[in-house]
Design a protein around this motif. Structure first.
Motif, PDB file in Angstrom:
ATOM      1  N   THR A  28       0.855  -1.176   0.000  1.00 13.14           N
ATOM      2  CA  THR A  28       0.000   0.000   0.000  1.00 13.14           C
ATOM      3  C   THR A  28       0.896   1.231   0.000  1.00 13.14           C
ATOM      4  N   ALA A  29       0.618   2.173  -0.886  1.00 19.31           N
ATOM      5  CA  ALA A  29       1.414   3.397  -0.908  1.00 19.31           C
ATOM      6  C   ALA A  29       1.368   4.051   0.473  1.00 19.31           C
ATOM      7  N   VAL A  30       2.503   4.524   0.957  1.00 24.06           N
ATOM      8  CA  VAL A  30       2.537   5.036   2.330  1.00 24.06           C
ATOM      9  C   VAL A  30       1.591   6.227   2.497  1.00 24.06           C
ATOM     10  N   GLY A  31       1.389   6.985   1.431  1.00 28.61           N
ATOM     11  CA  GLY A  31       0.424   8.080   1.518  1.00 28.61           C
ATOM     12  C   GLY A  31      -0.966   7.573   1.841  1.00 28.61           C
ATOM     13  N   SER A  32      -1.378   6.504   1.156  1.00 24.47           N
ATOM     14  CA  SER A  32      -2.704   5.934   1.431  1.00 24.47           C
ATOM     15  C   SER A  32      -2.730   5.271   2.798  1.00 24.47           C
ATOM     16  N   ALA A  33      -1.628   4.629   3.185  1.00 22.39           N
ATOM     17  CA  ALA A  33      -1.595   3.912   4.460  1.00 22.39           C
ATOM     18  C   ALA A  33      -1.868   4.862   5.620  1.00 22.39           C
ATOM     19  N   ARG A  34      -1.487   6.129   5.431  1.00 15.81           N
ATOM     20  CA  ARG A  34      -1.691   7.103   6.505  1.00 15.81           C
ATOM     21  C   ARG A  34      -3.172   7.307   6.827  1.00 15.81           C
ATOM     22  N   THR A  35      -4.029   7.002   5.851  1.00 15.84           N
ATOM     23  CA  THR A  35      -5.458   7.233   6.067  1.00 15.84           C
ATOM     24  C   THR A  35      -6.154   5.998   6.620  1.00 15.84           C
ATOM     25  N   LEU A  36      -5.441   4.880   6.743  1.00 17.98           N
ATOM     26  CA  LEU A  36      -6.073   3.638   7.196  1.00 17.98           C
ATOM     27  C   LEU A  36      -6.076   3.548   8.724  1.00 17.98           C
ATOM     28  N   PRO A  37      -7.052   2.833   9.269  1.00 16.60           N
ATOM     29  CA  PRO A  37      -7.099   2.631  10.725  1.00 16.60           C
ATOM     30  C   PRO A  37      -6.198   1.479  11.132  1.00 16.60           C
ATOM     31  N   LEU A  38      -4.906   1.732  11.227  1.00 18.86           N
ATOM     32  CA  LEU A  38      -3.951   0.664  11.504  1.00 18.86           C
ATOM     33  C   LEU A  38      -3.998   0.253  12.969  1.00 18.86           C
ATOM     34  N   MET A  39      -3.465  -0.923  13.235  1.00 17.33           N
ATOM     35  CA  MET A  39      -3.401  -1.429  14.601  1.00 17.33           C
ATOM     36  C   MET A  39      -2.463  -0.556  15.430  1.00 17.33           C
ATOM     37  N   TYR A  40      -2.811  -0.363  16.684  1.00 14.46           N
ATOM     38  CA  TYR A  40      -1.912   0.173  17.709  1.00 14.46           C
ATOM     39  C   TYR A  40      -0.954   1.247  17.198  1.00 14.46           C
ATOM     40  N   ASP A  41       0.330   1.018  17.425  1.00 15.94           N
ATOM     41  CA  ASP A  41       1.343   2.005  17.065  1.00 15.94           C
ATOM     42  C   ASP A  41       1.905   1.794  15.675  1.00 15.94           C
ATOM     43  N   HIS A  42       1.198   1.029  14.832  1.00 16.87           N
ATOM     44  CA  HIS A  42       1.777   0.696  13.540  1.00 16.87           C
ATOM     45  C   HIS A  42       1.932   1.894  12.623  1.00 16.87           C
ATOM     46  N   ALA A  43       1.048   2.876  12.736  1.00 15.49           N
ATOM     47  CA  ALA A  43       1.202   4.073  11.908  1.00 15.49           C
ATOM     48  C   ALA A  43       2.508   4.783  12.252  1.00 15.49           C
ATOM     49  N   GLU A  44       2.817   4.826  13.535  1.00 14.28           N
ATOM     50  CA  GLU A  44       4.065   5.472  13.960  1.00 14.28           C
ATOM     51  C   GLU A  44       5.278   4.686  13.463  1.00 14.28           C
ATOM     52  N   ILE A  45       5.184   3.362  13.474  1.00 13.63           N
ATOM     53  CA  ILE A  45       6.296   2.543  12.986  1.00 13.63           C
ATOM     54  C   ILE A  45       6.561   2.850  11.520  1.00 13.63           C
ATOM     55  N   ILE A  46       5.494   3.001  10.736  1.00  7.55           N
ATOM     56  CA  ILE A  46       5.682   3.296   9.314  1.00  7.55           C
ATOM     57  C   ILE A  46       6.396   4.630   9.134  1.00  7.55           C
ATOM     58  N   GLU A  47       6.005   5.630   9.918  1.00  8.17           N
ATOM     59  CA  GLU A  47       6.674   6.932   9.803  1.00  8.17           C
ATOM     60  C   GLU A  47       8.159   6.808  10.141  1.00  8.17           C
ATOM     61  N   LEU A  48       8.466   6.088  11.210  1.00 10.07           N
ATOM     62  CA  LEU A  48       9.874   5.873  11.585  1.00 10.07           C
ATOM     63  C   LEU A  48      10.620   5.169  10.465  1.00 10.07           C
ATOM     64  N   ALA A  49       9.978   4.160   9.870  1.00 11.89           N
ATOM     65  CA  ALA A  49      10.636   3.373   8.827  1.00 11.89           C
ATOM     66  C   ALA A  49      10.913   4.235   7.600  1.00 11.89           C
ATOM     67  N   VAL A  50       9.943   5.045   7.209  1.00 12.48           N
ATOM     68  CA  VAL A  50      10.131   5.906   6.040  1.00 12.48           C
ATOM     69  C   VAL A  50      11.270   6.886   6.287  1.00 12.48           C
ATOM     70  N   ASP A  51      11.288   7.500   7.464  1.00 10.32           N
ATOM     71  CA  ASP A  51      12.375   8.432   7.778  1.00 10.32           C
ATOM     72  C   ASP A  51      13.723   7.722   7.746  1.00 10.32           C
ATOM     73  N   ALA A  52      13.776   6.505   8.294  1.00 15.27           N
ATOM     74  CA  ALA A  52      15.047   5.769   8.331  1.00 15.27           C
ATOM     75  C   ALA A  52      15.505   5.418   6.921  1.00 15.27           C
ATOM     76  N   LEU A  53      14.572   5.005   6.071  1.00 17.39           N
ATOM     77  CA  LEU A  53      14.945   4.653   4.704  1.00 17.39           C
ATOM     78  C   LEU A  53      15.433   5.884   3.946  1.00 17.39           C
ATOM     79  N   ARG A  54      14.750   7.008   4.136  1.00 16.49           N
ATOM     80  CA  ARG A  54      15.196   8.245   3.469  1.00 16.49           C
ATOM     81  C   ARG A  54      16.606   8.598   3.899  1.00 16.49           C
ATOM     82  N   ALA A  55      16.904   8.424   5.178  1.00 16.37           N
ATOM     83  CA  ALA A  55      18.253   8.734   5.661  1.00 16.37           C
ATOM     84  C   ALA A  55      19.278   7.795   5.026  1.00 16.37           C
ATOM     85  N   GLU A  56      18.915   6.517   4.877  1.00 19.08           N
ATOM     86  CA  GLU A  56      19.859   5.577   4.279  1.00 19.08           C
ATOM     87  C   GLU A  56      20.161   5.935   2.829  1.00 19.08           C
ATOM     88  N   TYR A  57      19.160   6.435   2.111  1.00 16.95           N
ATOM     89  CA  TYR A  57      19.349   6.730   0.692  1.00 16.95           C
ATOM     90  C   TYR A  57      19.822   8.157   0.439  1.00 16.95           C
TER      91      TYR A  57
END
Lengths: 221, 221
Positions: A122-151
């Motif tokens: 799921t595109a991360v933009g769309s994922a932001r609008t979904l009712p994700l479990m628990y802290d999973h939305a925050e995990i996605i944000e952390l992951a995206v930031d970490a990947l951007r830093a790596e690249y």
DNA sequence: GGAATAGTGTCTATTAGACAGTATAGA
DNA sequence: TCTATACTGTCTAATAGACACTATTCC
């Protein structure tokens, strides 16, 4: 904390197993680039989409638990999980005392052969609008930031592109990850010295054939 | 990983507590700047120096466990621990299955009132030569890198300096953290816009009195 | 006045971005 | 020939470091 006293405030003679221990889970934001969009693989958990995860087994490393959960739920292997952080809010899991170690992993879209009824990117933009479990939305944000830093200052550390590739293909990948257009000149200047020129040229493309590059074996990986 | 199945590969009906669970500890690299040297607080654990740590108690967050261990072992409070990463190598602790969540925290040297027989700050350069417990040497390296990153483009995020302070005092602090001399002009230009001028001047110092600054309440903290 | 430290202005080398021009393929 | 893309060179604005000069205090 190590040997000696299990905890300073308690009797040192009691065994480790006499103390209450938490369950430890791993949850992974598995990112990929599909159709020029940075995407995250979601599975269905009860009534909501969630990140793939599992409980840590005895004698298993966190890394192995992540790889097992991705193998079981997404049918992929050979990845390189990276820890993000531990989620430990006391009430975060209704089943009891559960810590979750959030992870990031990355897979080329061509290696993703998912059972679409179980897991789908799921595109991360769309994922932001979904009712994700628990802290999973925050995990996605952390992951995206970490990947951007790596690249940010490396061509393709994960790696996502099949070799050989052109500079334009690399730039398109970077733009998907960064979520914005990048200046062509500056991108060339930064990336070209970090790549190995194969001497070959692309064929069958529209304009002037582009030089083909490989990743340079990199001390920083 | 969340509700529903405790783990995909196992029977969903079993309770969380039926599965083996690890002990979870926290270990903290408590950094300070003493005598212009970046230092880490070490305690004695058996026959070796070690970082202060403890086991996580039920119903307690990792943050609270870190604060408790620093209060008990170093007599300090009111800090801001930051997670570094989980150490999970299977054989890392001889007592059994123990995960350790490594943390960084920072304290002004003036707030450190340690019982010298229990805990004492050690310059990180010297600490590298000591036979530390387990993965504690690696935790210190991670902590130093993390602190350098926090201070790289901010004046005093932790905060370590008593207000008000001069630009030279701030630069001396940054040089201790970075472990190298910094260019005076560039340091001024980067930091001055991030500070609030009190309008006051230092008094009783050798040369020309220096302007005194405060930290600017910072959106990024 | 001399020494020491604070503060300011200027020069230069480097870099990123903008932009224009040239090169080479397919249509 | 035309068009699309790849590639190259130059200009400019911003920045960091170097350095020199001025300012203000204590001795």
């Amino acid at each position: 904390m190590q040997p000696k006293h299990p905890a300073n405030s308690e009797a040192p003679s009691r065994a480790l197993t006499d103390y209450p221990r938490p369950s430890v889970a791993v949850d992974t934001a598995l990112l990929t680039v599909a159709d020029r969009a940075l995407s995250v693989v979601l599975v269905q958990s009860g009534d909501r989409p969630a990140l793939p995860g599992t409980f840590l087994h005895e004698g298993e490393t966190l890394r192995d638990a992540v790889l097992r959960s991705l193998r079981v739920k997404c049918g992929i292997s050979g990845l390189e999980p990276r820890q993000l952080r531990v989620f430990d809010a006391p009430g975060r899991d209704t089943r009891g005392w559960v810590l979750s170690v959030a992870h990031l992993d990355v897979v080329p879209a061509r290696d993703l052969t998912l059972d679409a009824s179980l897991a789908h990117p799921t595109a991360v933009g769309s994922a932001r609008t979904l009712p994700l479990m628990y802290d999973h939305a925050e995990i996605i944000e952390l992951a995206v930031d970490a990947l951007r830093a790596e690249y940010a200052d490396r061509p393709d550390p994960r790696p996502l592109l099949p070799e050989p590739f052109t500079l334009r293909e690399l730039q398109t990948l970077h733009e998907a990850i960064a979520g914005e257009r990048l200046p062509r000149d500056a991108f060339r200047r930064r990336m070209e010295p970090l790549l190995t020129d194969t001497g070959e040229l692309s064929r069958g493309t529209r304009g002037k054939p582009a030089r083909l590059f490989r990743r340079t074996p990199d001390p920083r990986r």
